[in-house]
Design a protein around this motif. Structure first.
Motif, short mmCIF file in Angstrom:
data_model
loop_
_atom_site.label_atom_id
_atom_site.label_comp_id
_atom_site.label_asym_id
_atom_site.label_seq_id
_atom_site.Cartn_x
_atom_site.Cartn_y
_atom_site.Cartn_z
N PHE A 226 -6.23 4.10 -0.64
CA PHE A 226 -4.99 4.07 -1.41
C PHE A 226 -5.32 4.04 -2.91
O PHE A 226 -4.67 4.71 -3.71
N ASP A 227 -6.34 3.25 -3.27
CA ASP A 227 -6.72 3.14 -4.69
C ASP A 227 -7.27 4.46 -5.23
O ASP A 227 -7.06 4.79 -6.40
N LYS A 228 -7.97 5.23 -4.39
CA LYS A 228 -8.55 6.49 -4.83
C LYS A 228 -7.52 7.61 -4.95
O LYS A 228 -7.73 8.58 -5.67
N THR A 229 -6.43 7.50 -4.21
CA THR A 229 -5.44 8.58 -4.14
C THR A 229 -4.49 8.49 -5.32
O THR A 229 -3.72 7.54 -5.43
N GLU A 230 -4.53 9.47 -6.21
CA GLU A 230 -3.73 9.43 -7.42
C GLU A 230 -2.34 10.03 -7.25
O GLU A 230 -1.44 9.75 -8.04
N ASN A 231 -2.16 10.87 -6.24
CA ASN A 231 -0.85 11.44 -5.97
C ASN A 231 0.04 10.39 -5.31
O ASN A 231 -0.21 9.97 -4.18
N SER A 232 1.08 9.96 -6.01
CA SER A 232 1.91 8.85 -5.52
C SER A 232 2.65 9.21 -4.24
O SER A 232 2.94 8.32 -3.42
N GLU A 233 2.96 10.49 -4.01
CA GLU A 233 3.64 10.88 -2.78
C GLU A 233 2.70 10.80 -1.58
O GLU A 233 3.13 10.47 -0.47
N LEU A 234 1.42 11.09 -1.79
CA LEU A 234 0.45 10.93 -0.71
C LEU A 234 0.20 9.45 -0.43
O LEU A 234 -0.07 9.07 0.72
N VAL A 235 0.30 8.62 -1.45
CA VAL A 235 0.20 7.17 -1.24
C VAL A 235 1.38 6.67 -0.42
O VAL A 235 1.24 5.80 0.45
N PHE A 236 2.55 7.26 -0.65
CA PHE A 236 3.75 6.85 0.07
C PHE A 236 3.75 7.33 1.52
O PHE A 236 4.30 6.67 2.41
N ALA A 237 3.12 8.47 1.77
CA ALA A 237 3.20 9.13 3.09
C ALA A 237 2.81 8.23 4.27
O ALA A 237 3.47 8.28 5.32
N PRO A 238 1.77 7.39 4.18
CA PRO A 238 1.43 6.53 5.32
C PRO A 238 2.40 5.36 5.52
O PRO A 238 2.23 4.59 6.46
N LYS B 190 -2.02 0.80 -6.40
CA LYS B 190 -2.53 1.23 -7.71
C LYS B 190 -1.76 2.43 -8.25
O LYS B 190 -1.47 2.51 -9.45
N HIS B 191 -1.43 3.38 -7.38
CA HIS B 191 -0.75 4.60 -7.82
C HIS B 191 0.60 4.71 -7.13
O HIS B 191 0.94 5.73 -6.54
N LYS B 192 1.37 3.64 -7.23
CA LYS B 192 2.65 3.59 -6.53
C LYS B 192 3.72 4.37 -7.27
O LYS B 192 3.89 4.24 -8.48
N GLY B 193 4.44 5.20 -6.51
CA GLY B 193 5.59 5.90 -7.06
C GLY B 193 6.87 5.34 -6.45
O GLY B 193 6.95 4.16 -6.11
N SER B 194 7.84 6.20 -6.26
CA SER B 194 9.13 5.79 -5.71
C SER B 194 9.01 5.43 -4.24
O SER B 194 8.24 6.03 -3.49
N SER B 195 9.81 4.43 -3.83
CA SER B 195 9.94 4.10 -2.40
C SER B 195 11.08 4.88 -1.75
O SER B 195 11.36 4.69 -0.57
N HIS B 196 11.74 5.74 -2.51
CA HIS B 196 12.77 6.66 -2.01
C HIS B 196 13.89 5.92 -1.28
O HIS B 196 14.28 6.30 -0.17
#
Length: 245
Positions: free
Chosen positions: A115-127, A212-218
């Motif tokens: 999760f920390d390595k993944t900079e794309n916030s949508e990919l962080v949200f996907a799991p 670390k790279h959290k975006g919207s929770s939609h």
């Protein structure tokens, strides 16, 4: 068979079963989507197989104990049609949400370096939870309702079929292939959720965890994977009961 077990045992089983489902299912998503994992970029087939197993394994373990609902929509749909006691709905639903929280937190702990390595916030949200791929809420409404209807109608068809009456283990095994088929076919539209606990509990965790790279929770879309599976379950279970029970 589940009536032979006390409510407390069945509720504990629902907690464990739902946690196992979310851990395996969303763990498969994390493995495929997050940067640096051994399974990175292995794709949708891995996720579909993962979610098929995520439903099949708890069904085979707990199907004869709690009924392996692992889904508030299914529990509510059964109760509306008189196939499950209303006084047990709240304990089951609470157990399912608690299990989903536990399973998702274990995914977070295990995959935290990725999760920390993944900079794309949508990919962080996907799991964690689902969003409509077409950025269309109504496309999501269609997907979640139709997919959930097929899931619940077919699940009853499999577990209540005369063909499986002498071998419920095979019926529970078949549920995994049902979910695999749904993820392979309709899954690309939203994720999919097909389960309020599987979507809402992880979405809440996405909101509160220090990613670390959290975006919207939609949250604008969050009602869809809660409301649509419940409505679909009520219709699917009622129709199955009217036609075949």
């Amino acid at each position: 068979m589940e009536a032979d077990f006390s409510l407390s045992v069945r509720v504990i089983s629902e907690i464990i079963a739902t946690a196992l489902m979310v851990l395996i299912g969303n763990g498969s998503v994390a493995n495929a989507e997050l940067t640096g994992t051994k399974g990175h970029k292995t794709g949708w087939l891995l996720i579909a197989i993962g979610y098929g197993c995520a439903v099949m394994l708890p069904a085979m373990i707990f199907g004869g104990i709690s009924g392996n609902h692992i889904n508030p929509a299914f529990t509510i749909g059964l109760a509306v049609s008189g196939l499950f006691p209303w006084n047990e709905v709240l304990p089951y639903v609470c157990a399912q949400f608690l299990g989903a929280f536990i399973g998702q937190f274990l995914v977070y702990v295990g995959f935290k370096p990725f999760f920390d390595k993944t900079e794309n916030s949508e990919l962080v949200f996907a799991p964690f939870a689902t969003t409509p791929a077409a950025n269309s809420t109504w496309n999501g409404v269609f997907s979640e309702f139709v997919g959930s209807f097929i899931l619940f109608f077919a699940a009853l068809g499999i577990t209540k079929a005369a063909f499986f009456q002498d071998n419920q283990g095979t019926a529970h095994f078949a549920l995994g292939f049902l979910v695999l088929a749904l993820v392979l076919s309709l899954g690309g539209l939203t994720g999919p959720a097909l389960n309020p606990a599987r979507d809402l509990a992880p979405r809440i965790l996405h909101q509160v965890l220090p990613l670390k790279h959290k975006g919207s929770s939609h949250w604008d879309y969050a009602w869809v994977p809660v409301v649509m599976p419940i409505l679909a379950s009520i219709v699917a279970v009622a129709l199955f009961k009217m036609l075949y029970m």
